[in-house]
Design a protein around this motif. Sequence first.
Motif, mmCIF file in Angstrom:
data_model
loop_
_atom_site.group_PDB
_atom_site.id
_atom_site.type_symbol
_atom_site.label_atom_id
_atom_site.label_comp_id
_atom_site.label_asym_id
_atom_site.label_seq_id
_atom_site.Cartn_x
_atom_site.Cartn_y
_atom_site.Cartn_z
ATOM 1 N N VAL A 75 0.832 -1.203 0.000
ATOM 2 C CA VAL A 75 0.000 0.000 0.000
ATOM 3 C C VAL A 75 0.863 1.248 0.000
ATOM 4 O O VAL A 75 0.571 2.237 -0.666
ATOM 5 N N SER A 76 1.938 1.212 0.761
ATOM 6 C CA SER A 76 2.896 2.316 0.821
ATOM 7 C C SER A 76 4.224 1.742 1.300
ATOM 8 O O SER A 76 4.346 0.523 1.479
ATOM 9 N N ASP A 77 5.213 2.600 1.540
ATOM 10 C CA ASP A 77 6.478 2.085 2.046
ATOM 11 C C ASP A 77 6.439 1.803 3.545
ATOM 12 O O ASP A 77 7.442 1.426 4.143
ATOM 13 N N GLU A 78 5.233 1.966 4.151
ATOM 14 C CA GLU A 78 5.069 1.666 5.567
ATOM 15 C C GLU A 78 3.904 0.711 5.836
ATOM 16 O O GLU A 78 3.520 0.493 6.983
ATOM 17 N N ARG A 79 3.355 0.105 4.785
ATOM 18 C CA ARG A 79 2.176 -0.726 4.995
ATOM 19 C C ARG A 79 2.030 -1.759 3.887
ATOM 20 O O ARG A 79 2.162 -1.439 2.704
ATOM 21 N N VAL A 80 1.749 -2.994 4.298
ATOM 22 C CA VAL A 80 1.481 -4.102 3.373
ATOM 23 C C VAL A 80 0.235 -4.824 3.852
ATOM 24 O O VAL A 80 0.051 -5.049 5.050
ATOM 25 N N ARG A 81 -0.637 -5.172 2.927
ATOM 26 C CA ARG A 81 -1.812 -5.961 3.283
ATOM 27 C C ARG A 81 -1.947 -7.104 2.284
ATOM 28 O O ARG A 81 -1.273 -7.125 1.250
ATOM 29 N N GLY A 82 -2.820 -8.050 2.603
ATOM 30 C CA GLY A 82 -2.985 -9.166 1.676
ATOM 31 C C GLY A 82 -3.814 -10.283 2.264
ATOM 32 O O GLY A 82 -4.612 -10.092 3.181
ATOM 33 N N ASN A 83 -3.619 -11.474 1.709
ATOM 34 C CA ASN A 83 -4.353 -12.660 2.117
ATOM 35 C C ASN A 83 -3.379 -13.833 2.117
ATOM 36 O O ASN A 83 -2.651 -14.039 1.150
ATOM 37 N N TYR A 84 -3.358 -14.578 3.222
ATOM 38 C CA TYR A 84 -2.450 -15.714 3.336
ATOM 39 C C TYR A 84 -2.937 -16.937 2.558
ATOM 40 O O TYR A 84 -2.209 -17.903 2.394
ATOM 41 N N GLY A 85 -4.187 -16.896 2.076
ATOM 42 C CA GLY A 85 -4.786 -18.044 1.408
ATOM 43 C C GLY A 85 -6.213 -18.225 1.843
ATOM 44 O O GLY A 85 -7.065 -18.720 1.111
ATOM 45 N N CYS A 86 -6.495 -17.792 3.066
ATOM 46 C CA CYS A 86 -7.835 -17.819 3.647
ATOM 47 C C CYS A 86 -8.041 -16.555 4.474
ATOM 48 O O CYS A 86 -9.011 -15.837 4.296
ATOM 49 N N ASN A 87 -7.110 -16.289 5.371
ATOM 50 C CA ASN A 87 -7.195 -15.119 6.240
ATOM 51 C C ASN A 87 -6.509 -13.892 5.641
ATOM 52 O O ASN A 87 -5.455 -14.001 5.021
ATOM 53 N N HIS A 88 -7.128 -12.725 5.870
ATOM 54 C CA HIS A 88 -6.563 -11.454 5.446
ATOM 55 C C HIS A 88 -5.635 -10.918 6.528
ATOM 56 O O HIS A 88 -5.787 -11.237 7.703
ATOM 57 N N PHE A 89 -4.689 -10.083 6.119
ATOM 58 C CA PHE A 89 -3.823 -9.422 7.080
ATOM 59 C C PHE A 89 -3.530 -8.003 6.629
ATOM 60 O O PHE A 89 -3.660 -7.651 5.453
ATOM 61 N N ASP A 90 -3.160 -7.168 7.580
ATOM 62 C CA ASP A 90 -2.817 -5.781 7.320
ATOM 63 C C ASP A 90 -1.684 -5.450 8.273
ATOM 64 O O ASP A 90 -1.844 -5.522 9.493
ATOM 65 N N ALA A 91 -0.508 -5.110 7.740
ATOM 66 C CA ALA A 91 0.690 -5.013 8.571
ATOM 67 C C ALA A 91 1.455 -3.718 8.372
ATOM 68 O O ALA A 91 1.549 -3.200 7.258
ATOM 69 N N ALA A 92 1.984 -3.202 9.473
ATOM 70 C CA ALA A 92 2.981 -2.147 9.378
ATOM 71 C C ALA A 92 4.210 -2.752 8.717
ATOM 72 O O ALA A 92 4.473 -3.945 8.844
ATOM 73 N N ALA A 93 4.964 -1.950 7.977
ATOM 74 C CA ALA A 93 6.090 -2.502 7.219
ATOM 75 C C ALA A 93 7.147 -1.439 6.974
ATOM 76 O O ALA A 93 6.911 -0.242 7.158
ATOM 77 N N ARG A 94 8.311 -1.904 6.568
ATOM 78 C CA ARG A 94 9.366 -1.025 6.080
ATOM 79 C C ARG A 94 9.740 -1.548 4.695
ATOM 80 O O ARG A 94 10.383 -2.579 4.562
ATOM 81 N N VAL A 95 9.289 -0.836 3.667
ATOM 82 C CA VAL A 95 9.511 -1.267 2.288
ATOM 83 C C VAL A 95 10.507 -0.326 1.635
ATOM 84 O O VAL A 95 10.324 0.892 1.616
ATOM 85 N N THR A 96 11.595 -0.875 1.097
ATOM 86 C CA THR A 96 12.589 -0.082 0.371
ATOM 87 C C THR A 96 12.710 -0.636 -1.041
ATOM 88 O O THR A 96 11.954 -1.536 -1.436
ATOM 89 N N GLY A 97 13.645 -0.125 -1.785
ATOM 90 C CA GLY A 97 13.816 -0.592 -3.158
ATOM 91 C C GLY A 97 14.358 -1.997 -3.272
ATOM 92 O O GLY A 97 14.310 -2.584 -4.354
#
Length: 281
Positions: free
Chosen positions: A74-96
């Motif tokens: 979603v941004s360089d500080e957030r990732v969301r998705g689905n593991y296969g059944c359950n959804h998740f929404d996580a704080a993150a550190r995304v770089t190049g």
Amino acid sequence: MLTLRTSRTRTRALIGTAVLPLAALATVTACGDEKAGSTSVGGAPITGVHWTVQSVTVDGKATKAPGSAYLEFVSDERVRGNYGCNHFDAAARVTGDSVDLGKSKRTMMLCEDKGVRAFEDTLSRALADKNTVKRADGRNDRLTLTRANGDTVTLAEQRDAALAGTKWNVTSLSSEDTTRSLPKAAQGRAGLVFGKDGHVSARLGCNQGRAKATVKDGHITFGPLTSTRMGCIGAAGEVEKAMLDVLKNKAAYEIQGKGLTLTKPDGSGIGLTAADSTPGR
């Protein structure tokens, strides 16, 4: 309202990861669809793209992903998705060149398919560590996430299917805290096609139907359903009942890649997959 915050203290294990109903996770998602900048890998952006999980390789063994598994940066500080059944929404550190997930919120659906449950465990463990991000084979529509131990998650860019004109096959049923695949006897017998004329044609399991469908603000409001009146029992009858419940009035909808979910206010609903896409097992 639940809020995710990036912290200097990263949560490495899934033990202690917060769990919550899908409706609550939807609130988290609605609170922050920010796209703070566009993180790029190999000169092409990875944020704002639906990345379908193709497979996870652990100890040299590759496991194909269920069709519902995906990631979205979603941004360089957030990732969301689905593991296969359950959804998740996580704080993150995304770089190049890396992605590092922190504390996450996830749903707590009881996934009845053992294969999907096993894949969820594998993928969630792989994502609970820092991963190096690379373009696969030099292609802009492929990514690999690789842990320090060599475990790899393979991703493919997937554009969302169009709601109207797509043949959607029902592939799962869900309640507020449980999701399961269709019984084998009912697979391929239920589905929806939304027409550009504002109507939906339905294969209900045994019967055929048609209703008005008004799409607005992430919801679909269904008008009275006219249908055939064949008796329907067994697995097909169970699916038909679930579909009729969803088509009674108003349902929230979400399209992620080739997947469509229709969810009632009580959290129950149906999962559908575009006909030209076969969920992995």
